[in-house]
Design a protein around this motif. Structure first.
Motif, PDB file in Angstrom:
ATOM      1  N   ALA A 188       0.833  -1.203   0.000  1.00  0.00           N
ATOM      2  CA  ALA A 188       0.000   0.000   0.000  1.00  0.00           C
ATOM      3  C   ALA A 188       0.867   1.251   0.000  1.00  0.00           C
ATOM      4  CB  ALA A 188      -0.917  -0.007   1.216  1.00  0.00           C
ATOM      5  N   SER A 189       0.249   2.381  -0.350  1.00  0.00           N
ATOM      6  CA  SER A 189       0.924   3.671  -0.346  1.00  0.00           C
ATOM      7  C   SER A 189       0.472   4.477   0.862  1.00  0.00           C
ATOM      8  CB  SER A 189       0.578   4.451  -1.620  1.00  0.00           C
ATOM      9  OG  SER A 189       0.916   3.718  -2.767  1.00  0.00           O
ATOM     10  N   ALA A 190       1.318   5.377   1.337  1.00  0.00           N
ATOM     11  CA  ALA A 190       0.911   6.276   2.410  1.00  0.00           C
ATOM     12  C   ALA A 190      -0.279   7.099   1.936  1.00  0.00           C
ATOM     13  CB  ALA A 190       2.064   7.198   2.785  1.00  0.00           C
ATOM     14  N   TYR A 191      -1.252   7.270   2.813  1.00  0.00           N
ATOM     15  CA  TYR A 191      -2.481   7.945   2.382  1.00  0.00           C
ATOM     16  C   TYR A 191      -2.234   9.357   1.874  1.00  0.00           C
ATOM     17  CZ  TYR A 191      -2.773  10.702   6.751  1.00  0.00           C
ATOM     18  OH  TYR A 191      -2.552  11.580   7.774  1.00  0.00           O
ATOM     19  N   THR A 192      -1.184   9.990   2.334  1.00  0.00           N
ATOM     20  CA  THR A 192      -0.876  11.351   1.890  1.00  0.00           C
ATOM     21  C   THR A 192      -0.352  11.400   0.447  1.00  0.00           C
ATOM     22  OG1 THR A 192       1.250  11.086   3.013  1.00  0.00           O
ATOM     23  CG2 THR A 192      -0.465  12.322   4.177  1.00  0.00           C
ATOM     24  N   ASP A 193      -0.083  10.239  -0.149  1.00  0.00           N
ATOM     25  CA  ASP A 193       0.341  10.199  -1.549  1.00  0.00           C
ATOM     26  C   ASP A 193      -0.839  10.365  -2.499  1.00  0.00           C
ATOM     27  OD1 ASP A 193       2.920   9.781  -0.719  1.00  0.00           O
ATOM     28  OD2 ASP A 193       2.899   7.615  -1.073  1.00  0.00           O
ATOM     29  N   ILE A 194      -2.052  10.286  -1.949  1.00  0.00           N
ATOM     30  CA  ILE A 194      -3.269  10.380  -2.757  1.00  0.00           C
ATOM     31  C   ILE A 194      -3.866  11.773  -2.612  1.00  0.00           C
ATOM     32  CG2 ILE A 194      -5.595   9.452  -3.091  1.00  0.00           C
ATOM     33  CD1 ILE A 194      -3.425   7.485  -3.861  1.00  0.00           C
ATOM     34  N   SER A 195      -4.330  12.325  -3.702  1.00  0.00           N
ATOM     35  CA  SER A 195      -5.024  13.612  -3.643  1.00  0.00           C
ATOM     36  C   SER A 195      -6.484  13.375  -3.299  1.00  0.00           C
ATOM     37  CB  SER A 195      -4.925  14.338  -4.993  1.00  0.00           C
ATOM     38  OG  SER A 195      -3.585  14.633  -5.300  1.00  0.00           O
ATOM     39  N   GLY A 196      -7.016  14.159  -2.381  1.00  0.00           N
ATOM     40  CA  GLY A 196      -8.417  14.009  -2.008  1.00  0.00           C
ATOM     41  C   GLY A 196      -9.326  14.699  -3.013  1.00  0.00           C
ATOM     42  N   GLY A 197     -10.614  14.641  -2.752  1.00  0.00           N
ATOM     43  CA  GLY A 197     -11.587  15.270  -3.635  1.00  0.00           C
ATOM     44  C   GLY A 197     -12.998  14.924  -3.228  1.00  0.00           C
ATOM     45  N   ASP A 198     -13.966  15.382  -4.012  1.00  0.00           N
ATOM     46  CA  ASP A 198     -15.369  15.133  -3.679  1.00  0.00           C
ATOM     47  C   ASP A 198     -15.843  13.743  -4.070  1.00  0.00           C
ATOM     48  OD1 ASP A 198     -15.782  17.635  -2.573  1.00  0.00           O
ATOM     49  OD2 ASP A 198     -16.273  18.546  -4.510  1.00  0.00           O
ATOM     50  N   SER A 199     -15.091  13.081  -4.966  1.00  0.00           N
ATOM     51  CA  SER A 199     -15.557  11.810  -5.515  1.00  0.00           C
ATOM     52  C   SER A 199     -14.574  10.689  -5.174  1.00  0.00           C
ATOM     53  CB  SER A 199     -15.709  11.943  -7.036  1.00  0.00           C
ATOM     54  OG  SER A 199     -16.176  10.749  -7.601  1.00  0.00           O
ATOM     55  N   PHE A 200     -14.997   9.771  -4.295  1.00  0.00           N
ATOM     56  CA  PHE A 200     -14.151   8.641  -3.908  1.00  0.00           C
ATOM     57  C   PHE A 200     -14.965   7.666  -3.063  1.00  0.00           C
ATOM     58  CE2 PHE A 200     -13.938  11.463  -0.299  1.00  0.00           C
ATOM     59  CZ  PHE A 200     -14.009  10.603   0.791  1.00  0.00           C
ATOM     60  N   ALA A 201     -14.440   6.460  -2.914  1.00  0.00           N
ATOM     61  CA  ALA A 201     -14.979   5.489  -1.964  1.00  0.00           C
ATOM     62  C   ALA A 201     -13.812   4.937  -1.157  1.00  0.00           C
ATOM     63  CB  ALA A 201     -15.715   4.360  -2.672  1.00  0.00           C
ATOM     64  N   LEU A 202     -14.034   4.730   0.127  1.00  0.00           N
ATOM     65  CA  LEU A 202     -13.023   4.160   1.010  1.00  0.00           C
ATOM     66  C   LEU A 202     -13.583   2.874   1.590  1.00  0.00           C
ATOM     67  CD1 LEU A 202     -10.351   4.402   2.706  1.00  0.00           C
ATOM     68  CD2 LEU A 202     -11.762   5.542   4.450  1.00  0.00           C
ATOM     69  N   ILE A 203     -12.813   1.798   1.482  1.00  0.00           N
ATOM     70  CA  ILE A 203     -13.246   0.538   2.075  1.00  0.00           C
ATOM     71  C   ILE A 203     -12.338   0.200   3.252  1.00  0.00           C
ATOM     72  CG2 ILE A 203     -11.981  -0.785   0.303  1.00  0.00           C
ATOM     73  CD1 ILE A 203     -14.078  -3.036   0.715  1.00  0.00           C
ATOM     74  N   VAL A 204     -12.952  -0.036   4.408  1.00  0.00           N
ATOM     75  CA  VAL A 204     -12.225  -0.387   5.629  1.00  0.00           C
ATOM     76  C   VAL A 204     -12.735  -1.731   6.127  1.00  0.00           C
ATOM     77  CG1 VAL A 204     -11.772   2.013   6.264  1.00  0.00           C
ATOM     78  CG2 VAL A 204     -13.861   0.912   7.047  1.00  0.00           C
ATOM     79  N   GLY A 205     -11.925  -2.401   6.961  1.00  0.00           N
ATOM     80  CA  GLY A 205     -12.280  -3.781   7.253  1.00  0.00           C
ATOM     81  C   GLY A 205     -12.232  -4.210   8.702  1.00  0.00           C
ATOM     82  N   ASN A 206     -12.389  -5.489   8.853  1.00  0.00           N
ATOM     83  CA  ASN A 206     -12.492  -6.183  10.129  1.00  0.00           C
ATOM     84  C   ASN A 206     -11.369  -5.808  11.086  1.00  0.00           C
ATOM     85  OD1 ASN A 206     -11.470  -8.877  11.639  1.00  0.00           O
ATOM     86  ND2 ASN A 206     -13.691  -8.798  11.619  1.00  0.00           N
ATOM     87  N   GLU A 207     -11.736  -5.723  12.387  1.00  0.00           N
ATOM     88  CA  GLU A 207     -10.798  -5.298  13.418  1.00  0.00           C
ATOM     89  C   GLU A 207      -9.528  -6.152  13.467  1.00  0.00           C
ATOM     90  OE1 GLU A 207     -14.909  -4.059  14.850  1.00  0.00           O
ATOM     91  OE2 GLU A 207     -14.043  -5.774  13.794  1.00  0.00           O
ATOM     92  N   GLY A 208      -9.663  -7.447  13.246  1.00  0.00           N
ATOM     93  CA  GLY A 208      -8.502  -8.331  13.350  1.00  0.00           C
ATOM     94  C   GLY A 208      -7.834  -8.631  12.024  1.00  0.00           C
ATOM     95  N   ASN A 209      -8.647  -8.796  10.978  1.00  0.00           N
ATOM     96  CA  ASN A 209      -8.112  -9.245   9.690  1.00  0.00           C
ATOM     97  C   ASN A 209      -8.031  -8.167   8.622  1.00  0.00           C
ATOM     98  OD1 ASN A 209      -7.951 -11.948  10.669  1.00  0.00           O
ATOM     99  ND2 ASN A 209     -10.158 -12.166  10.333  1.00  0.00           N
ATOM    100  N   GLY A 210      -8.591  -7.014   8.889  1.00  0.00           N
ATOM    101  CA  GLY A 210      -8.560  -5.954   7.897  1.00  0.00           C
ATOM    102  C   GLY A 210      -9.516  -6.218   6.741  1.00  0.00           C
ATOM    103  N   VAL A 211      -9.304  -5.520   5.650  1.00  0.00           N
ATOM    104  CA  VAL A 211     -10.145  -5.666   4.459  1.00  0.00           C
ATOM    105  C   VAL A 211      -9.818  -6.985   3.771  1.00  0.00           C
ATOM    106  CG1 VAL A 211     -10.730  -4.674   2.216  1.00  0.00           C
ATOM    107  CG2 VAL A 211     -10.272  -3.172   4.159  1.00  0.00           C
ATOM    108  N   GLY A 212     -10.846  -7.686   3.302  1.00  0.00           N
ATOM    109  CA  GLY A 212     -10.648  -8.949   2.614  1.00  0.00           C
ATOM    110  C   GLY A 212      -9.738  -8.807   1.398  1.00  0.00           C
ATOM    111  N   LYS A 213      -8.881  -9.790   1.162  1.00  0.00           N
ATOM    112  CA  LYS A 213      -7.926  -9.728   0.056  1.00  0.00           C
ATOM    113  C   LYS A 213      -8.613  -9.653  -1.300  1.00  0.00           C
ATOM    114  CE  LYS A 213      -4.185 -12.094   2.522  1.00  0.00           C
ATOM    115  NZ  LYS A 213      -3.275 -13.272   2.535  1.00  0.00           N
ATOM    116  N   ASP A 214      -9.799 -10.262  -1.401  1.00  0.00           N
ATOM    117  CA  ASP A 214     -10.511 -10.221  -2.679  1.00  0.00           C
ATOM    118  C   ASP A 214     -10.982  -8.805  -3.011  1.00  0.00           C
ATOM    119  OD1 ASP A 214     -12.129 -10.493  -0.439  1.00  0.00           O
ATOM    120  OD2 ASP A 214     -13.767 -11.452  -1.532  1.00  0.00           O
ATOM    121  N   TYR A 215     -11.255  -8.013  -1.979  1.00  0.00           N
ATOM    122  CA  TYR A 215     -11.601  -6.606  -2.219  1.00  0.00           C
ATOM    123  C   TYR A 215     -10.341  -5.805  -2.557  1.00  0.00           C
ATOM    124  CZ  TYR A 215     -15.986  -7.855   0.104  1.00  0.00           C
ATOM    125  OH  TYR A 215     -17.179  -8.451   0.462  1.00  0.00           O
TER     126      TYR A 215
END
Length: 249
Positions: A188-215
């Protein structure tokens, strides 16, 4: 105004059943508790179907109840409905919403978050950050769980919260050229490497396992938040807040 004094009353039994996901799903309703949540339900208006109040509690005169029915109950019944250590003696039965988010440009996607406090905090944070919709995937705690409702502090009445298939949502968003950012510790890249904006989706995951690898394999990019101290990781709700506010800037 109706008055009920028996804990064996059929309506009381039905209200108590709403503390279970099975009955919430079956009836399409849920129970909120406490002055703040009831007031938020009243402000929203369309979802509230009934107010329940202890005989020892007064309704605030500023509330515009319209035609919403009010039932007074004994303190014993009130205590039996409460899911808190210090009941406030006021409740509302609300209808579950069937929201749409077809025009949403900023979304929070949640993968298998199981702690109700975390889920509620994430919904509340998305609301505060001006996110258009929250999509809750399979494996997550019920969005109408009482602890989720308390942690969200009324945000259920402010923005669309949709139970859905995250793969389908990711495909829809990418078809609309809306970038989907995953959260990961590796590759992954540091989040500050990405420019923000009005149009985006963020996916976050399970407390222990994080976001599923298939996602994570199908995102636009995956992000991480640097850890400067000795902690191994951030709480998922805290991480969500940092990322949403950064991306929404």
């Amino acid at each position: 105004m109706k008055y009920i004094e028996s804990v064996n009353n059929s309506k009381v039994k039905q209200w108590k059943k709403l503390l279970t996901k099975k009955e919430r799903d079956k009836s399409g309703t849920f129970l909120v508790e406490g002055f703040h949540l009831v007031e938020e339900a009243i402000k929203q208006g369309e979802q509230i179907s009934e107010i329940i109040v202890s005989e020892k509690v007064g309704l605030p005169p500023r509330w515009d109840l319209g035609s919403t029915p009010v039932t007074t109950i004994t303190e014993e019944i009130s205590d039996s409905l409460s899911d808190t250590e210090a009941p406030q003696g006021i409740y509302a039965v609300c209808r579950q919403a069937n929201p749409e988010a077809g025009n949403a440009k900023s979304l929070l996607l949640i993968d298998a978050v199981q702690d109700p406090g975390n889920l509620g905090t994430m919904i509340r944070t998305a609301d505060a950050a001006g996110i258009d919709a929250v999509i809750v995937g399979r494996g997550s705690v019920d969005i109408y769980n009482s602890k989720v409702l308390r942690s969200a502090q009324g945000s259920h009445f402010h923005l669309p919260i949709i139970r859905g298939d995250l793969h389908e949502w990711m495909d829809k968003l990418q078809e609309k050229d809306i970038p989907v950012y995953g959260t990961a510790l590796e590759g992954a890249s540091a989040y500050t490497d990405i420019s923000g904006g009005d149009s985006f989706a963020l996916i976050v995951g399970n407390e222990g396992n994080g976001v599923g690898k298939d996602y994570l394999a199908n995102t636009t990019a995956n992000l991480y938040i640097p850890i400067y101290g000795k902690s191994e990781s951030l709480n998922v709700a805290v991480a969500t807040g940092i990322l949403l506010y950064y991306l929404k800037k």
